[in-house]
Write an enzyme that holds these catalytic residues in place. Structure first.
Site, PDB file in Angstrom:
ATOM      1  N   SER A  31       0.816  -1.291   0.003  1.00 45.60           N
ATOM      2  CA  SER A  31      -0.235  -0.027   0.185  1.00 45.60           C
ATOM      3  C   SER A  31       0.840   1.174  -0.062  1.00 45.60           C
ATOM      4  O   SER A  31       1.727   1.402   0.808  1.00 45.60           O
ATOM      5  CB  SER A  31      -0.867   0.059   1.281  1.00 45.60           C
ATOM      6  OG  SER A  31      -1.714  -0.964   1.362  1.00 45.60           O
ATOM      7  N   HIS A  62      -4.133   0.802  -4.236  1.00 48.26           N
ATOM      8  CA  HIS A  62      -3.514  -0.177  -4.950  1.00 48.26           C
ATOM      9  C   HIS A  62      -4.328  -0.275  -6.443  1.00 48.26           C
ATOM     10  O   HIS A  62      -5.461  -0.120  -6.613  1.00 48.26           O
ATOM     11  CB  HIS A  62      -4.154  -1.686  -4.408  1.00 48.26           C
ATOM     12  CG  HIS A  62      -3.589  -2.002  -3.000  1.00 48.26           C
ATOM     13  ND1 HIS A  62      -2.213  -2.843  -3.135  1.00 48.26           N
ATOM     14  CD2 HIS A  62      -3.828  -1.540  -1.906  1.00 48.26           C
ATOM     15  CE1 HIS A  62      -1.990  -2.900  -1.915  1.00 48.26           C
ATOM     16  NE2 HIS A  62      -2.611  -2.299  -1.223  1.00 48.26           N
ATOM     17  N   HIS A  84      -5.856  -9.150  -0.550  1.00 47.96           N
ATOM     18  CA  HIS A  84      -6.011  -9.415   0.992  1.00 47.96           C
ATOM     19  C   HIS A  84      -7.124 -10.231   1.251  1.00 47.96           C
ATOM     20  O   HIS A  84      -8.049 -10.272   0.612  1.00 47.96           O
ATOM     21  CB  HIS A  84      -6.075  -8.033   1.452  1.00 47.96           C
ATOM     22  CG  HIS A  84      -4.853  -6.928   1.110  1.00 47.96           C
ATOM     23  ND1 HIS A  84      -4.992  -6.296   0.032  1.00 47.96           N
ATOM     24  CD2 HIS A  84      -3.898  -6.707   1.789  1.00 47.96           C
ATOM     25  CE1 HIS A  84      -3.928  -5.477   0.088  1.00 47.96           C
ATOM     26  NE2 HIS A  84      -3.188  -5.653   1.090  1.00 47.96           N
ATOM     27  N   TYR A  86      -8.855  -9.544   3.725  1.00 45.48           N
ATOM     28  CA  TYR A  86     -10.018  -8.752   4.180  1.00 45.48           C
ATOM     29  C   TYR A  86     -10.846  -8.125   2.993  1.00 45.48           C
ATOM     30  O   TYR A  86     -11.959  -7.898   3.414  1.00 45.48           O
ATOM     31  CB  TYR A  86      -9.399  -7.627   4.875  1.00 45.48           C
ATOM     32  CG  TYR A  86      -8.501  -6.436   4.112  1.00 45.48           C
ATOM     33  CD1 TYR A  86      -8.972  -5.798   3.394  1.00 45.48           C
ATOM     34  CD2 TYR A  86      -7.286  -6.642   4.469  1.00 45.48           C
ATOM     35  CE1 TYR A  86      -8.358  -4.856   2.642  1.00 45.48           C
ATOM     36  CE2 TYR A  86      -6.470  -5.695   3.837  1.00 45.48           C
ATOM     37  CZ  TYR A  86      -6.624  -4.929   2.835  1.00 45.48           C
ATOM     38  OH  TYR A  86      -6.086  -3.795   2.273  1.00 45.48           O
ATOM     39  N   GLU A  87     -10.458  -8.354   2.113  1.00 43.94           N
ATOM     40  CA  GLU A  87     -11.139  -8.074   0.622  1.00 43.94           C
ATOM     41  C   GLU A  87     -12.385  -9.396   0.493  1.00 43.94           C
ATOM     42  O   GLU A  87     -13.393  -9.091  -0.301  1.00 43.94           O
ATOM     43  CB  GLU A  87     -10.516  -7.946  -0.367  1.00 43.94           C
ATOM     44  CG  GLU A  87      -9.526  -6.825  -0.385  1.00 43.94           C
ATOM     45  CD  GLU A  87      -8.589  -6.596  -1.656  1.00 43.94           C
ATOM     46  OE1 GLU A  87      -8.975  -6.033  -2.809  1.00 43.94           O
ATOM     47  OE2 GLU A  87      -7.274  -7.005  -1.587  1.00 43.94           O
ATOM     48  N   ALA A 114       3.290  -2.237   4.262  1.00 44.21           N
ATOM     49  CA  ALA A 114       3.114  -1.143   5.281  1.00 44.21           C
ATOM     50  C   ALA A 114       2.761  -1.913   6.378  1.00 44.21           C
ATOM     51  O   ALA A 114       1.828  -3.149   6.406  1.00 44.21           O
ATOM     52  CB  ALA A 114       1.818  -0.161   4.730  1.00 44.21           C
ATOM     53  N   MET A 217      -1.361  -6.792   7.411  1.00 43.53           N
ATOM     54  CA  MET A 217      -2.379  -7.772   6.949  1.00 43.53           C
ATOM     55  C   MET A 217      -1.858  -8.594   5.577  1.00 43.53           C
ATOM     56  O   MET A 217      -2.901  -8.717   4.559  1.00 43.53           O
ATOM     57  CB  MET A 217      -3.677  -6.994   6.511  1.00 43.53           C
ATOM     58  CG  MET A 217      -3.916  -6.189   7.708  1.00 43.53           C
ATOM     59  SD  MET A 217      -5.328  -4.942   7.293  1.00 43.53           S
ATOM     60  CE  MET A 217      -5.439  -4.033   8.826  1.00 43.53           C
ATOM     61  N   SER A 218      -0.774  -8.772   5.217  1.00 49.63           N
ATOM     62  CA  SER A 218      -0.394  -9.521   3.792  1.00 49.63           C
ATOM     63  C   SER A 218       0.825 -10.097   3.897  1.00 49.63           C
ATOM     64  O   SER A 218       1.435 -10.427   5.017  1.00 49.63           O
ATOM     65  CB  SER A 218      -0.246  -8.236   2.777  1.00 49.63           C
ATOM     66  OG  SER A 218       0.709  -7.205   3.105  1.00 49.63           O
ATOM     67  N   ASN A 241       3.062   3.411  11.038  1.00 54.04           N
ATOM     68  CA  ASN A 241       2.517   3.939  12.299  1.00 54.04           C
ATOM     69  C   ASN A 241       3.130   3.126  13.407  1.00 54.04           C
ATOM     70  O   ASN A 241       3.509   1.874  13.319  1.00 54.04           O
ATOM     71  CB  ASN A 241       1.079   3.963  12.397  1.00 54.04           C
ATOM     72  CG  ASN A 241       0.534   2.634  12.138  1.00 54.04           C
ATOM     73  OD1 ASN A 241       0.478   1.921  10.900  1.00 54.04           O
ATOM     74  ND2 ASN A 241       0.057   1.900  13.204  1.00 54.04           N
ATOM     75  N   HIS A 255      -5.727   4.611   7.466  1.00 56.91           N
ATOM     76  CA  HIS A 255      -5.051   4.142   6.174  1.00 56.91           C
ATOM     77  C   HIS A 255      -4.520   5.285   5.563  1.00 56.91           C
ATOM     78  O   HIS A 255      -3.495   5.153   4.877  1.00 56.91           O
ATOM     79  CB  HIS A 255      -6.136   3.531   5.324  1.00 56.91           C
ATOM     80  CG  HIS A 255      -5.725   2.746   4.146  1.00 56.91           C
ATOM     81  ND1 HIS A 255      -4.851   1.847   4.037  1.00 56.91           N
ATOM     82  CD2 HIS A 255      -6.034   3.370   2.695  1.00 56.91           C
ATOM     83  CE1 HIS A 255      -4.625   1.554   2.659  1.00 56.91           C
ATOM     84  NE2 HIS A 255      -5.335   2.340   1.782  1.00 56.91           N
TER      85      HIS A 255
HETATM   86 CL1  6GU Z   1      -1.001  -0.648  12.744  1.00 56.46          CL
HETATM   87  N1  6GU Z   1      -1.864  -2.818  11.573  1.00 56.46           N
HETATM   88  C1  6GU Z   1      -2.218  -3.865  10.722  1.00 56.46           C
HETATM   89  N2  6GU Z   1      -2.905  -4.912  11.047  1.00 56.46           N
HETATM   90  N3  6GU Z   1      -1.736  -3.472   9.447  1.00 56.46           N
HETATM   91  C2  6GU Z   1      -1.164  -2.321   9.156  1.00 56.46           C
HETATM   92  C3  6GU Z   1      -0.787  -1.461  10.182  1.00 56.46           C
HETATM   93  C4  6GU Z   1      -1.381  -1.757  11.253  1.00 56.46           C
HETATM   94  N4  6GU Z   1      -0.446  -0.158   9.705  1.00 56.46           N
HETATM   95  C5  6GU Z   1      -0.242  -0.485   8.365  1.00 56.46           C
HETATM   96  N5  6GU Z   1      -0.621  -1.583   8.048  1.00 56.46           N
END
Ligand code: 6GU
Length: 283
Positions: A31, A62, A84, A86-87, A114, A217-218, A241, A255
């Site tokens: 991302s 994306h 992903h 989650y999609e 990310a 998440m990937s 973050n 995001h």
């Molecule tokens: Cl804080 N968590 C998750 N699960 N995915 C992320 C994220 C955080 N920051 C970017 N991608």
């Protein structure tokens, strides 16, 4: 409806008939990191929606296309946009491109994502080389290799203790050092969750206790399928973050900061990847 060897072979052949490039390196843009694909020379772009058997990408940030071209003279294929859990895709679908890449001749995968920094020494904008992963969905029976095993792709019980190639990690350290990036280069453990909700404070504390340095998440499912198929893998996380670890904090994951951090580090990420590719020995 599930895509097996025949469909992957057909898609690989279709792609090879639609580009002159014979990629040996595959790159997956995380991302906000789609700019990695802009490095390719003489790019040939194919939209996912035009590729037979290919899933479609739905996330903002994306693009949803393959870019073929050369990077420092090496033939590459780049995924601008990945799939992903989650999609809503079944996990096998999120990893299908890895098998297609393998059948096109790709030997080395470079994956980016990310991630949230669980390790409290990490800062926003740090780049973490992934040295190992924790597959949390795997604990719940979500593994892209579940089901009948097709030996044409790989073994029933593939080893994962060498998932993240030691030589490639060493190369990344060398290249980063030469570029003057050592101050923000890290190496650590990535834990994958299904998303799309970000972690609670209690979950962040748990994940950190379990030995994870970054959460996302990937990537993990793609690496499992790529390793199964015998491709060597290098992966890195851009820390977008810092995970919230205490109940007094007012910080919130979102995001937008993921995309913003991608913009902040785009140039360095691109230089790191391209200089690594330049020095890949096989290929
Ligand atoms: Cl804080 N968590 C998750 N699960 N995915 C992320 C994220 C955080 N920051 C970017 N991608």
């Amino acid at each position: 409806k599930e895509k097996g060897y025949k469909e992957c072979r057909a898609t690989a052949d279709w792609l090879l008939s639609n580009t002159q490039v014979r990629p040996t390196v595959g790159i997956v843009c995380g991302s906000g990191m789609g700019g990695l694909a802009d490095m390719l020379k003489d790019p040939q772009v194919i939209k996912y929606s035009d590729i037979p058997n290919f899933p479609q990408s739905t996330v903002h940030g994306h693009a949803g296309r393959l870019v073929f071209g050369t990077l420092k003279g090496k033939p590459c294929v780049c995924m601008q946009g990945r799939f992903h859990l989650y999609e809503g895709y079944p996990v096998q679908k999120t990893t299908l491109p890895m098998r297609i890449f393998k059948l096109m001749g790709v030997e080395t995968m470079i994956l980016t994502n990310a991630a949230g920094g669980l390790n409290q020494d990490y800062k926003v904008g740090d780049i973490m080389i992934i040295k190992d992963h924790i597959n949390m969905p795997g604990f719940a029976g979500i593994n892209p290799l579940k089901g009948p095993n097709d030996e044409r792709f790989g073994a029933r019980f593939p080893c994962m203790s060498d998932a993240y190639d030691r030589e490639l990690r060493q190369l990344a350290h060398e290249v980063a050092s030469e570029l003057g990036y050592s101050d923000f280069l890290r190496e650590g453990v990535y834990v994958v969750l299904g998303g799309p909700s970000f972690e609670t404070i209690a979950e962040c504390r748990m994940l950190h206790t379990l030995g994870a340095d970054a959460v996302g998440m990937s990537t993990v499912h793609e690496v499992i399928v790529a390793r199964h198929a015998g491709m060597r893998c290098f992966a890195m996380s851009l820390i977008s973050n810092r995970s919230v670890m205490d109940y007094d904090s007012q910080e919130k994951a979102n995001h937008e900061e993921v995309l913003e951090t991608g913009r902040l580090r785009a140039e360095q990420l691109q230089k790191l990847v391209s200089n690594m590719v330049a020095r890949l020995e096989r290929n």
